[in-house]
Motif scaffolding. Structure first.
Motif, mmCIF file in Angstrom:
data_model
loop_
_atom_site.group_PDB
_atom_site.id
_atom_site.type_symbol
_atom_site.label_atom_id
_atom_site.label_comp_id
_atom_site.label_asym_id
_atom_site.label_seq_id
_atom_site.Cartn_x
_atom_site.Cartn_y
_atom_site.Cartn_z
ATOM 1 N N UNK A 235 0.978 -1.002 -0.028
ATOM 2 C CA UNK A 235 0.353 -0.271 0.006
ATOM 3 C C UNK A 235 0.730 1.046 0.123
ATOM 4 N N UNK A 236 1.785 1.837 0.811
ATOM 5 C CA UNK A 236 2.798 2.337 0.288
ATOM 6 C C UNK A 236 3.363 2.345 -0.728
ATOM 7 N N UNK A 237 3.929 1.425 -0.926
ATOM 8 C CA UNK A 237 4.202 1.511 -3.222
ATOM 9 C C UNK A 237 3.331 2.373 -3.468
ATOM 10 N N UNK A 238 2.316 1.842 -3.537
ATOM 11 C CA UNK A 238 1.148 2.363 -4.569
ATOM 12 C C UNK A 238 0.864 3.620 -4.346
ATOM 13 N N UNK A 239 0.706 4.241 -2.963
ATOM 14 C CA UNK A 239 0.355 5.718 -2.547
ATOM 15 C C UNK A 239 1.732 6.706 -3.448
ATOM 16 N N UNK A 240 3.094 5.829 -2.776
ATOM 17 C CA UNK A 240 3.875 6.806 -3.758
ATOM 18 C C UNK A 240 4.010 6.525 -4.486
ATOM 19 N N UNK A 241 3.260 5.359 -5.872
ATOM 20 C CA UNK A 241 3.425 5.735 -7.015
ATOM 21 C C UNK A 241 1.886 7.122 -7.605
ATOM 22 N N UNK A 242 1.456 7.155 -6.974
ATOM 23 C CA UNK A 242 0.131 7.800 -6.869
ATOM 24 C C UNK A 242 0.731 9.414 -6.589
ATOM 25 N N UNK A 243 1.004 9.032 -5.654
ATOM 26 C CA UNK A 243 2.224 10.698 -5.151
ATOM 27 C C UNK A 243 2.946 11.241 -6.731
ATOM 28 N N UNK A 244 3.951 10.315 -6.617
ATOM 29 C CA UNK A 244 4.736 10.539 -7.998
ATOM 30 C C UNK A 244 3.983 10.925 -9.466
ATOM 31 N N UNK A 245 3.112 9.966 -9.829
ATOM 32 C CA UNK A 245 2.561 10.522 -10.654
ATOM 33 C C UNK A 245 1.825 12.471 -10.782
ATOM 34 N N UNK A 246 1.143 12.392 -9.782
ATOM 35 C CA UNK A 246 0.414 14.007 -9.209
ATOM 36 C C UNK A 246 2.053 14.998 -9.308
ATOM 37 N N UNK A 247 3.294 14.660 -8.617
ATOM 38 C CA UNK A 247 4.345 15.641 -8.787
ATOM 39 C C UNK A 247 4.608 15.307 -9.946
ATOM 40 N N UNK A 248 4.862 14.645 -10.453
ATOM 41 C CA UNK A 248 5.368 14.600 -12.103
ATOM 42 C C UNK A 248 4.608 15.497 -12.729
ATOM 43 N N UNK A 249 3.353 15.233 -12.588
ATOM 44 C CA UNK A 249 2.504 16.112 -13.973
ATOM 45 C C UNK A 249 2.370 17.696 -13.346
ATOM 46 N N UNK A 250 2.138 17.921 -12.327
ATOM 47 C CA UNK A 250 2.650 19.501 -12.162
ATOM 48 C C UNK A 250 3.905 19.713 -12.629
ATOM 49 N N UNK A 251 4.916 18.596 -12.748
ATOM 50 C CA UNK A 251 6.434 19.488 -12.666
ATOM 51 C C UNK A 251 6.169 19.920 -14.320
ATOM 52 N N UNK A 252 5.906 18.854 -14.686
ATOM 53 C CA UNK A 252 5.723 19.257 -16.465
ATOM 54 C C UNK A 252 4.429 20.102 -16.792
ATOM 55 N N UNK A 253 3.734 20.103 -16.006
ATOM 56 C CA UNK A 253 2.372 22.075 -16.170
ATOM 57 C C UNK A 253 3.344 23.164 -15.794
#
Length: 428
Positions: free
Chosen positions: A79-97
């Motif tokens: 569960x911690x890995x999945x949560x970290x992945x979601x957060x990483x995706x969100x952060x990556x999206x913000x970084x690209x934006x």
């Protein structure tokens, strides 16, 4: 965006909510054995509940009724890995934006890759790779920039170190002027020079000092202002292009040109003296323009009169010579007739212009006076009285009528004798 996504998944992020991150059933069971006022919920339990919720969303497991690894360390790690992945995706999206930017109309966006120029964007919505790969800088190319030389914001706020300049005739003048310019090459403006506004001001000061140093003080102060501004404009553009500054000089405006304040009064006196001299010179030139043409006209008139007199004398002499030649020719053919005719014409000419006649008598009689002018006046009076009628003219009665008639007879006889003697000489 992250908050809305978590709300969509049913995750509440309010820290004021005592049930944050808990399952309602687990929270109810946990609250059964707790008394009011025992304190805030356990953070470890909140983290496990959050992982369990993520497992249920992505793995379909983790409920209390099914037997699984919800409470095991393996399940927590998953569960911690999945949560970290979601957060990483969100952060990556913000970084690209974060690489998106908008360039306004009249501006240009300069994009650099690792600090090196990459390309220039047009006005509108643009995107670049986010930091640290690429960066951008917006440059306003339509803005009219102004560099003030010799003053700041107001001509009264002078800058003596910039305004005082030396002319070619070793005089000091105080000049304030403004330079307006725009950017024609944003890339050159950003990368070719450092502290660009100061560079433009230094170029302007250098150009004006060179132009003023080659000019006279009176030329800069009065009739040469526009010429000085044009020369400064041309020189500034040449130097800016040589430096690859990327600036386009649009206008050079002279705000004030005057002598230094310390000698202003003396200079005003000199200016007034110069004006008086110019006025006196103009008055003298006006008088000369009035007298000289009149003198030339008079001289020309005298010259023409002299030419006319010379022509008259020459023509009269030529006519007299021609008449004399004709008389000589006529005299050679008939000497007596010609001589009598010449005598008669001469006497007529003399008596016509004379009002008194002196008669030389051979006898011892007194000299007689013939009032021919009175006779002529009497003749004219008689003609006016008679009118158109003809009649004898009455001679005025003089004191001695017999003597007058005798004198006239003697003159007539003498003339006859002289004519006879001349005929005799001619016949001989």
């Amino acid at each position: 965006m992250l908050v809305s996504l978590l709300k969509r998944f049913g995750v509440k992020l309010s820290l004021n909510d005592p049930r944050w991150g808990r399952n309602p059933e687990d929270d109810r069971k946990a609250q059964d054995g707790r008394r009011p006022g025992d304190g805030p919920p356990d953070l470890d339990q909140m983290w496990r509940d959050f992982n369990a919720r993520l497992n249920r969303m992505f793995g379909g497991r983790g409920n209390n009724n099914g037997g699984g690894d919800n409470g095991s360390p393996r399940g927590e790690m998953r569960g911690a890995g999945i949560g970290a992945g979601v957060i990483a995706i969100i952060v990556g999206f913000i970084w690209l934006a974060s690489g998106a930017f908008i360039v306004q109309e009249g501006q240009a966006g300069v994009v650099t890759t690792f600090g090196k120029y990459s390309h220039t964007t047009t006005p509108g919505f643009n995107w670049r790779w986010p930091y640290p790969f690429q960066a951008h800088e917006t440059v306003n190319t339509s803005q009219i920039r102004t560099a003030e030389i010799g003053y700041r914001a107001n001509v009264r706020n002078k800058q003596p170190q910039e305004a005082l300049m030396l002319t070619d005739d070793e005089n000091i003048i105080d000049i304030q002027f403004a330079v307006q310019y725009t950017l024609k090459d944003p890339v050159a403006w950003l990368f070719n020079n450092r502290d660009q506004d100061t560079t433009v001001r230094q170029i302007a000061e250098t150009a004006i000092r060179e132009v003023v140093g080659r000019s006279k003080m009176d030329f800069v102060l009065y009739e040469g202002r526009e010429q000085v501004a044009a020369d400064v404009h041309k020189m500034m553009q040449t130097v800016a292009d040589r430096y690859a500054l990327g600036a386009l000089i649009t206008n050079v405006t002279m705000q004030g040109v005057q002598p230094p304040e310390q000698v202003q009064s003396a200079f005003d006196d000199a200016v007034r003296a110069g004006q008086d001299r110019a006025r006196a010179r103009n008055e003298g030139e006006a008088y000369a323009n009035q007298i000289i043409p009149a003198a030339r006209g008079q001289a020309f008139r005298l010259q023409q009169d002299a030419e006319a007199y010379r022509s008259m004398v020459v023509e009269n002499a030529t006519g007299n010579a021609s008449r004399f030649d004709q008389v000589v020719a006529a005299y050679s053919r008939a000497p007596a007739v010609t001589r009598d005719r010449m005598y008669i014409d001469t006497m007529q000419q003399i008596f016509t212009s004379t009002t008194k006649v002196m008669i030389d008598s051979r006898a011892n009689n007194n000299m007689l006076y013939l009032p021919l002018d009175k006779l002529m006046q009497q003749q004219a009076a008689n003609d006016s009285q008679v009118g158109s009628k003809s009649g004898p003219v009455q001679l005025p009665q003089t004191g001695q009528p017999a003597e007058v008639s005798q004198a006239l007879e003697a003159v007539r006889q003498r003339d006859e004798r002289s004519r006879d003697s001349s005929r005799d000489r001619e016949t001989r």
